[in-house]
Enzyme design. Structure first.
Site, PDB file in Angstrom:
ATOM      1  N   SER A   8      28.622 -52.281 -16.250  1.00 51.68           N
ATOM      2  CA  SER A   8      28.598 -53.653 -15.732  1.00 51.68           C
ATOM      3  C   SER A   8      27.251 -54.301 -16.023  1.00 51.68           C
ATOM      4  O   SER A   8      26.207 -53.848 -15.540  1.00 51.68           O
ATOM      5  CB  SER A   8      28.859 -53.667 -14.229  1.00 51.68           C
ATOM      6  N   HIS A  33      31.602 -54.748 -19.141  1.00 59.92           N
ATOM      7  CA  HIS A  33      32.216 -55.339 -17.950  1.00 59.92           C
ATOM      8  C   HIS A  33      31.361 -56.538 -17.519  1.00 59.92           C
ATOM      9  O   HIS A  33      30.170 -56.404 -17.239  1.00 59.92           O
ATOM     10  CB  HIS A  33      32.296 -54.299 -16.833  1.00 59.92           C
ATOM     11  N   ASP A  35      30.892 -59.610 -14.869  1.00 56.22           N
ATOM     12  CA  ASP A  35      31.256 -60.082 -13.534  1.00 56.22           C
ATOM     13  C   ASP A  35      30.915 -61.553 -13.385  1.00 56.22           C
ATOM     14  O   ASP A  35      29.740 -61.926 -13.390  1.00 56.22           O
ATOM     15  CB  ASP A  35      30.490 -59.272 -12.483  1.00 56.22           C
ATOM     16  N   MET A  37      30.987 -64.727 -10.961  1.00 47.89           N
ATOM     17  CA  MET A  37      31.081 -65.049  -9.525  1.00 47.89           C
ATOM     18  C   MET A  37      30.722 -66.515  -9.306  1.00 47.89           C
ATOM     19  O   MET A  37      29.769 -67.017  -9.910  1.00 47.89           O
ATOM     20  CB  MET A  37      30.086 -64.197  -8.738  1.00 47.89           C
ATOM     21  N   HIS A  66      35.702 -59.931 -15.380  1.00 48.84           N
ATOM     22  CA  HIS A  66      36.254 -59.814 -14.027  1.00 48.84           C
ATOM     23  C   HIS A  66      35.903 -61.107 -13.299  1.00 48.84           C
ATOM     24  O   HIS A  66      34.741 -61.341 -12.969  1.00 48.84           O
ATOM     25  CB  HIS A  66      35.606 -58.571 -13.378  1.00 48.84           C
ATOM     26  N   MET A  68      35.623 -63.387 -10.333  1.00 45.99           N
ATOM     27  CA  MET A  68      35.588 -63.481  -8.866  1.00 45.99           C
ATOM     28  C   MET A  68      35.370 -64.954  -8.531  1.00 45.99           C
ATOM     29  O   MET A  68      34.310 -65.348  -8.041  1.00 45.99           O
ATOM     30  CB  MET A  68      34.461 -62.585  -8.319  1.00 45.99           C
ATOM     31  N   MET A 137      39.008 -52.709  -6.492  1.00 47.14           N
ATOM     32  CA  MET A 137      37.627 -52.874  -6.008  1.00 47.14           C
ATOM     33  C   MET A 137      37.344 -51.781  -4.993  1.00 47.14           C
ATOM     34  O   MET A 137      38.011 -51.696  -3.959  1.00 47.14           O
ATOM     35  CB  MET A 137      37.444 -54.240  -5.351  1.00 47.14           C
ATOM     36  N   PHE A 143      28.369 -57.996  -5.193  1.00 47.48           N
ATOM     37  CA  PHE A 143      27.051 -57.420  -5.467  1.00 47.48           C
ATOM     38  C   PHE A 143      27.178 -56.058  -6.133  1.00 47.48           C
ATOM     39  O   PHE A 143      28.113 -55.307  -5.838  1.00 47.48           O
ATOM     40  CB  PHE A 143      26.259 -57.260  -4.155  1.00 47.48           C
ATOM     41  N   GLY A 144      26.214 -55.747  -6.987  1.00 51.11           N
ATOM     42  CA  GLY A 144      26.119 -54.397  -7.533  1.00 51.11           C
ATOM     43  C   GLY A 144      25.377 -53.508  -6.546  1.00 51.11           C
ATOM     44  O   GLY A 144      24.811 -53.985  -5.559  1.00 51.11           O
ATOM     45  N   ASP A 175      36.153 -50.245  -9.751  1.00 52.80           N
ATOM     46  CA  ASP A 175      34.914 -51.025  -9.835  1.00 52.80           C
ATOM     47  C   ASP A 175      34.189 -51.035  -8.496  1.00 52.80           C
ATOM     48  O   ASP A 175      34.704 -51.568  -7.509  1.00 52.80           O
ATOM     49  CB  ASP A 175      35.312 -52.456 -10.256  1.00 52.80           C
ATOM     50  N   GLY A 197      27.692 -50.029 -12.782  1.00 53.39           N
ATOM     51  CA  GLY A 197      26.541 -50.910 -12.964  1.00 53.39           C
ATOM     52  C   GLY A 197      25.258 -50.182 -12.658  1.00 53.39           C
ATOM     53  O   GLY A 197      24.537 -49.736 -13.561  1.00 53.39           O
TER      54      GLY A 197
HETATM   55  C1  DX5 Z   1      30.877 -56.191  -7.787  1.00 56.85           C
HETATM   56  C2  DX5 Z   1      31.193 -56.142  -9.265  1.00 56.85           C
HETATM   57  C3  DX5 Z   1      30.921 -54.848  -9.919  1.00 56.85           C
HETATM   58  C4  DX5 Z   1      29.493 -54.385  -9.870  1.00 56.85           C
HETATM   59  C5  DX5 Z   1      29.523 -52.889  -9.868  1.00 56.85           C
HETATM   60  O1  DX5 Z   1      31.377 -57.357  -7.247  1.00 56.85           O
HETATM   61  O2  DX5 Z   1      32.561 -56.443  -9.496  1.00 56.85           O
HETATM   62  O3  DX5 Z   1      31.380 -54.842 -11.276  1.00 56.85           O
HETATM   63  O4  DX5 Z   1      28.694 -54.839 -10.919  1.00 56.85           O
HETATM   64  O5  DX5 Z   1      28.236 -52.442  -9.687  1.00 56.85           O
HETATM   65  P1  DX5 Z   1      27.930 -50.986  -9.116  1.00 56.85           P
HETATM   66  O6  DX5 Z   1      28.460 -50.007 -10.115  1.00 56.85           O
HETATM   67  O7  DX5 Z   1      26.430 -50.990  -9.038  1.00 56.85           O
HETATM   68  O8  DX5 Z   1      28.595 -50.852  -7.778  1.00 56.85           O
HETATM   69 ZN    ZN Z   2      33.382 -56.144 -11.601  1.00 58.19          ZN
END
Ligand code: DX5
Ligand code: ZN
Length: 220
Positions: A8, A33, A35, A37, A66, A68, A137, A143-144, A175, A197
């Site tokens: 990610s 990947h 993201d 948002m 992805h 969001m 999810m 957030f990562g 994810d 990520g």
């Molecule tokens: C969260 C994202 C993920 C995120 C995953 O909303 O959809 O893709 O980047 O990050 P990690 O692997 O750090 O949880």
């Molecule tokens: Zn994602």
């Protein structure tokens, strides 16, 4: 079946984006990947078209976006134009999900539906035949770097049952909070694509981290 790894880019260093794109190009990864948002569907804003355009110029592996965001229908063709191959929308953001999925497929992208942690897999019963993948999810989106929600393992196993019954070609992407410790269990539960990520870009050696996650997923 082999497990695919999708690093990610949310966890990449945006000041060194070319370097981190090269890490994914060269490493044991299968896709990018991305993201997206909007600060409405999720309590965070990430990045949009100009950044994806920059990634697309350097990416040598498919892009998996992805979304969001609310009202994703407005932007589907923009993602196609940027070269996105896998596009997922959230179940919780789409009133006319069947129409949205058909629109993604008519643009010749692979269509996925993402489920928030609280959304039961049985809600996909009447749409799973139309999907190329389901994104589970395993954290609340936004957030990562969050911790993996353990219930996701059982959820993936239930989703796998549904998929085997209705559309065995449909893949399961997981994810959130994925790392070398849970990759094996996730593969065993039925995951096909692992998004990571923080476990990749937060590691001292991202190339090594990708290899370790991949081999943990193979060793099942
Ligand atoms: C969260 C994202 C993920 C995120 C995953 O909303 O959809 O893709 O980047 O990050 P990690 O692997 O750090 O949880
Ligand atoms: Zn994602």
């Amino acid at each position: 079946m082999s497990i695919l790894l999708a690093p990610s880019i949310l966890s990449a260093d945006f000041g060194n984006l070319n370097r981190d794109i090269e890490i994914v190009n060269r490493g044991d990864a299968d896709s990018f990947h991305l993201d997206v948002m909007d600060g409405v569907f999720v309590p965070n804003i990430s990045y949009g078209f100009p950044i994806i355009k920059a990634i697309a110029r350097k990416a040598e592996k498919p892009m998996d976006a992805h979304l969001m965001i609310i009202d994703p229908d407005r932007y589907l063709s923009n993602f196609k134009d940027l070269g996105v191959k896998f596009l997922s929308v959230h179940y919780e953001a789409c009133t006319h999900l069947h129409r949205t999925v058909q629109a993604i497929r008519s643009l010749e992208m692979k269509a996925g539906v993402a489920l928030n942690p609280h959304t039961p897999v049985l809600l996909l019963e009447d749409i799973v035949r139309d999907l190329d993948f389901v994104l589970v999810m395993s954290v609340n989106p936004g957030f990562g770097g969050q911790s993996f929600i353990e219930n996701s393992l059982e959820k993936i196993a239930r989703l796998k049952e549904l998929i085997l019954k209705k559309n065995p070609n449909c893949l399961i992407e997981v994810d959130g909070g994925v790392n070398a410790e849970n990759a094996g269990e996730l593969a065993r539960a039925g995951a096909d694509i692992l998004v990571a990520g923080n476990a990749v870009f937060g590691a001292p050696d991202p190339l090594e981290a990708m290899q370790v996650i991949k081999s943990a997923a193979y060793n099942i």
